[in-house]
Scaffold this motif. Structure first.
Motif, mmCIF file in Angstrom:
data_model
loop_
_atom_site.group_PDB
_atom_site.id
_atom_site.type_symbol
_atom_site.label_atom_id
_atom_site.label_comp_id
_atom_site.label_asym_id
_atom_site.label_seq_id
_atom_site.Cartn_x
_atom_site.Cartn_y
_atom_site.Cartn_z
ATOM 1 N N ARG A 1 11.233 -8.426 7.288
ATOM 2 C CA ARG A 1 12.524 -8.197 6.625
ATOM 3 C C ARG A 1 12.341 -7.935 5.131
ATOM 4 O O ARG A 1 13.035 -7.117 4.531
ATOM 5 C CB ARG A 1 13.447 -9.391 6.823
ATOM 6 C CG ARG A 1 13.997 -9.520 8.250
ATOM 7 C CD ARG A 1 14.871 -10.755 8.369
ATOM 8 N NE ARG A 1 15.480 -10.859 9.686
ATOM 9 C CZ ARG A 1 16.635 -10.314 10.031
ATOM 10 N NH1 ARG A 1 17.311 -9.607 9.141
ATOM 11 N NH2 ARG A 1 17.118 -10.461 11.244
ATOM 12 N N LEU A 2 11.385 -8.654 4.529
ATOM 13 C CA LEU A 2 11.128 -8.482 3.097
ATOM 14 C C LEU A 2 10.331 -7.222 2.797
ATOM 15 O O LEU A 2 10.303 -6.756 1.661
ATOM 16 C CB LEU A 2 10.352 -9.695 2.560
ATOM 17 C CG LEU A 2 11.104 -11.028 2.482
ATOM 18 C CD1 LEU A 2 10.177 -12.112 1.951
ATOM 19 C CD2 LEU A 2 12.336 -10.906 1.596
ATOM 20 N N ARG B 1 0.827 -1.203 0.000
ATOM 21 C CA ARG B 1 0.000 0.000 0.000
ATOM 22 C C ARG B 1 0.865 1.259 0.000
ATOM 23 O O ARG B 1 2.027 1.225 0.380
ATOM 24 C CB ARG B 1 -0.884 0.036 1.261
ATOM 25 C CG ARG B 1 -1.952 -1.014 1.313
ATOM 26 C CD ARG B 1 -2.475 -1.171 2.729
ATOM 27 N NE ARG B 1 -1.510 -1.880 3.570
ATOM 28 C CZ ARG B 1 -1.678 -2.081 4.872
ATOM 29 N NH1 ARG B 1 -2.743 -1.600 5.483
ATOM 30 N NH2 ARG B 1 -0.768 -2.738 5.561
ATOM 31 N N ARG B 2 0.261 2.387 -0.390
ATOM 32 C CA ARG B 2 0.970 3.658 -0.290
ATOM 33 C C ARG B 2 1.252 3.962 1.184
ATOM 34 O O ARG B 2 0.381 3.824 2.028
ATOM 35 C CB ARG B 2 0.118 4.778 -0.887
ATOM 36 C CG ARG B 2 -0.069 4.677 -2.392
ATOM 37 C CD ARG B 2 -0.916 5.821 -2.891
ATOM 38 N NE ARG B 2 -1.114 5.745 -4.339
ATOM 39 C CZ ARG B 2 -1.879 6.601 -5.037
ATOM 40 N NH1 ARG B 2 -2.522 7.580 -4.407
ATOM 41 N NH2 ARG B 2 -2.003 6.455 -6.344
ATOM 42 N N GLY B 3 2.459 4.373 1.448
ATOM 43 C CA GLY B 3 2.830 4.714 2.811
ATOM 44 C C GLY B 3 3.085 3.522 3.696
ATOM 45 O O GLY B 3 3.250 3.682 4.913
ATOM 46 N N PHE B 4 3.134 2.337 3.122
ATOM 47 C CA PHE B 4 3.331 1.134 3.936
ATOM 48 C C PHE B 4 4.672 1.203 4.667
ATOM 49 O O PHE B 4 5.706 1.504 4.074
ATOM 50 C CB PHE B 4 3.306 -0.114 3.053
ATOM 51 C CG PHE B 4 3.582 -1.388 3.803
ATOM 52 C CD1 PHE B 4 2.661 -1.886 4.698
ATOM 53 C CD2 PHE B 4 4.775 -2.073 3.617
ATOM 54 C CE1 PHE B 4 2.911 -3.061 5.394
ATOM 55 C CE2 PHE B 4 5.042 -3.245 4.305
ATOM 56 C CZ PHE B 4 4.105 -3.733 5.204
ATOM 57 N N GLY B 5 4.638 0.924 5.967
ATOM 58 C CA GLY B 5 5.841 0.976 6.774
ATOM 59 C C GLY B 5 6.128 2.337 7.365
ATOM 60 O O GLY B 5 6.972 2.470 8.247
ATOM 61 N N ARG B 6 5.393 3.379 6.894
ATOM 62 C CA ARG B 6 5.602 4.726 7.422
ATOM 63 C C ARG B 6 4.372 5.260 8.157
ATOM 64 O O ARG B 6 4.496 6.106 9.027
ATOM 65 C CB ARG B 6 5.948 5.683 6.286
ATOM 66 C CG ARG B 6 7.201 5.300 5.523
ATOM 67 C CD ARG B 6 7.617 6.392 4.566
ATOM 68 N NE ARG B 6 6.579 6.684 3.584
ATOM 69 C CZ ARG B 6 6.440 6.041 2.435
ATOM 70 N NH1 ARG B 6 7.269 5.050 2.137
ATOM 71 N NH2 ARG B 6 5.493 6.369 1.586
ATOM 72 N N ASP B 7 3.214 4.752 7.815
ATOM 73 C CA ASP B 7 1.963 5.234 8.404
ATOM 74 C C ASP B 7 1.657 4.445 9.676
ATOM 75 O O ASP B 7 1.378 3.248 9.632
ATOM 76 C CB ASP B 7 0.821 5.084 7.398
ATOM 77 C CG ASP B 7 -0.496 5.614 7.932
ATOM 78 O OD1 ASP B 7 -0.519 6.145 9.062
ATOM 79 O OD2 ASP B 7 -1.499 5.504 7.209
ATOM 80 N N SER B 8 1.696 5.099 10.826
ATOM 81 C CA SER B 8 1.439 4.422 12.098
ATOM 82 C C SER B 8 0.004 3.929 12.200
ATOM 83 O O SER B 8 -0.314 3.060 13.004
ATOM 84 C CB SER B 8 1.741 5.354 13.271
ATOM 85 O OG SER B 8 0.917 6.506 13.230
ATOM 86 N N GLY B 9 -0.884 4.474 11.393
ATOM 87 C CA GLY B 9 -2.284 4.046 11.413
ATOM 88 C C GLY B 9 -2.482 2.637 10.890
ATOM 89 O O GLY B 9 -3.568 2.071 11.021
ATOM 90 N N TRP C 1 8.302 -17.018 13.089
ATOM 91 C CA TRP C 1 9.495 -16.682 12.323
ATOM 92 C C TRP C 1 9.156 -16.291 10.892
ATOM 93 O O TRP C 1 9.868 -15.490 10.263
ATOM 94 C CB TRP C 1 10.486 -17.832 12.362
ATOM 95 C CG TRP C 1 11.111 -17.969 13.720
ATOM 96 C CD1 TRP C 1 10.915 -18.972 14.621
ATOM 97 C CD2 TRP C 1 11.996 -17.044 14.354
ATOM 98 N NE1 TRP C 1 11.625 -18.735 15.772
ATOM 99 C CE2 TRP C 1 12.299 -17.560 15.641
ATOM 100 C CE3 TRP C 1 12.569 -15.826 13.953
ATOM 101 C CZ2 TRP C 1 13.141 -16.888 16.520
ATOM 102 C CZ3 TRP C 1 13.421 -15.173 14.846
ATOM 103 C CH2 TRP C 1 13.692 -15.702 16.100
ATOM 104 N N ALA C 2 8.059 -16.820 10.367
ATOM 105 C CA ALA C 2 7.609 -16.395 9.035
ATOM 106 C C ALA C 2 7.181 -14.934 9.063
ATOM 107 O O ALA C 2 7.416 -14.181 8.109
ATOM 108 C CB ALA C 2 6.456 -17.277 8.563
ATOM 109 N N VAL C 3 6.557 -14.501 10.162
ATOM 110 C CA VAL C 3 6.176 -13.099 10.311
ATOM 111 C C VAL C 3 7.420 -12.210 10.360
ATOM 112 O O VAL C 3 7.462 -11.132 9.744
ATOM 113 C CB VAL C 3 5.314 -12.888 11.577
ATOM 114 C CG1 VAL C 3 5.114 -11.395 11.843
ATOM 115 C CG2 VAL C 3 3.968 -13.576 11.427
#
Length: 226
Positions: free
Chosen positions: A157-158, A37-45, A150-152
């Motif tokens: 990481r990916l 998604r847009r902003g994935f990993g940056r949007d705390s929401g 561990w898969a999570v």
């Protein structure tokens, strides 16, 4: 069918191969094709923000799963009772196992981790619930949850955008559960040796992954043409 006569019939009481491995690999294909998604990993929401509802949903899922697993016996009988006990034991063990790994690795356990452990345990025990002993079901739950945990971490990481950890909790736990069904079953249902049954379980897992993965890819590409 023809493949069953060649490779043998897999043992899967309540649909671990047909439902959970299928869903897990379909989710992975979808994630890889669509992307994040847009902003994935940056949007705390995007973080889980209503933990009471997360736990309520997990509890309802756990309750409903008894109909899924024990109900596959198609009657109120000893098989249904065994499936009920194993579903309870494996899921409780999986939840505690996930929390233990979190505590050991991160220094604290989490509510979301408890919910994820519940789902992983339910998935892992689904194919095995009428074929293993209650003691063995505990091992199925713990190993299924540990593999999913561990898969999570690998997903993070990916940078894969799997918001509900479908591949980790359904795909990975489903694979673990299907393989442990062959390894720990007190009966194969057909009387064949356990080594032969394990080969059948491995082939059935690979076949499920290939069939569901290829089918999902084709269907998603067709949808993209509309």
């Amino acid at each position: 069918g023809a493949l069953g006569r060649i490779f043998g019939e897999p043992i899967d009481f309540a649909g671990g191969l047909a439902v959970h491995i299928n869903a897990g690999i379909a989710a992975l294909v979808l994630i890889l094709l669509i992307g994040a998604r847009r902003g994935f990993g940056r949007d705390s929401g995007q973080r889980p923000h209503n933990l009471p509802l997360v736990m309520l949903g997990s509890a309802i899922l756990w309750f409903g799963w008894f109909g899924f697993n024990a109900g596959s016996a198609l009657g109120a009988n000893a098989t249904a009772g065994l499936a009920w006990v194993n579903t309870t034991a494996a899921t409780a063990a999986a939840m505690l196992g996930w929390l233990a790994v979190e505590k050991f690795r991160d220094g604290h356990a989490t509510t979301v981790g408890a919910a994820s452990g519940v789902v992983a345990g339910l998935v892992a025990i689904t194919p095995a619930c009428a074929f293993v002993s209650p003691l063995a079901s505990i091992l199925v739950g713990v190993l299924g949850a540990t593999a999913s945990y561990w898969a999570v971490q690998f997903k993070h990481r990916l940078g894969a955008d799997d918001s509900l950890d479908v591949f980790a909790c359904h795909g990975v736990a489903g694979i673990v559960g299907a393989l442990l069904t062959g390894a720990l079953a007190f009966t194969t249902g057909s009387g064949k040796p356990w080594a032969e049954q394990m080969i059948t379980q491995i082939i059935s897992v690979i076949a499920s992954l290939v069939w569901a993965g290829a089918g999902s890819y084709v269907l998603l590409k067709l949808v993209g043409l509309v």
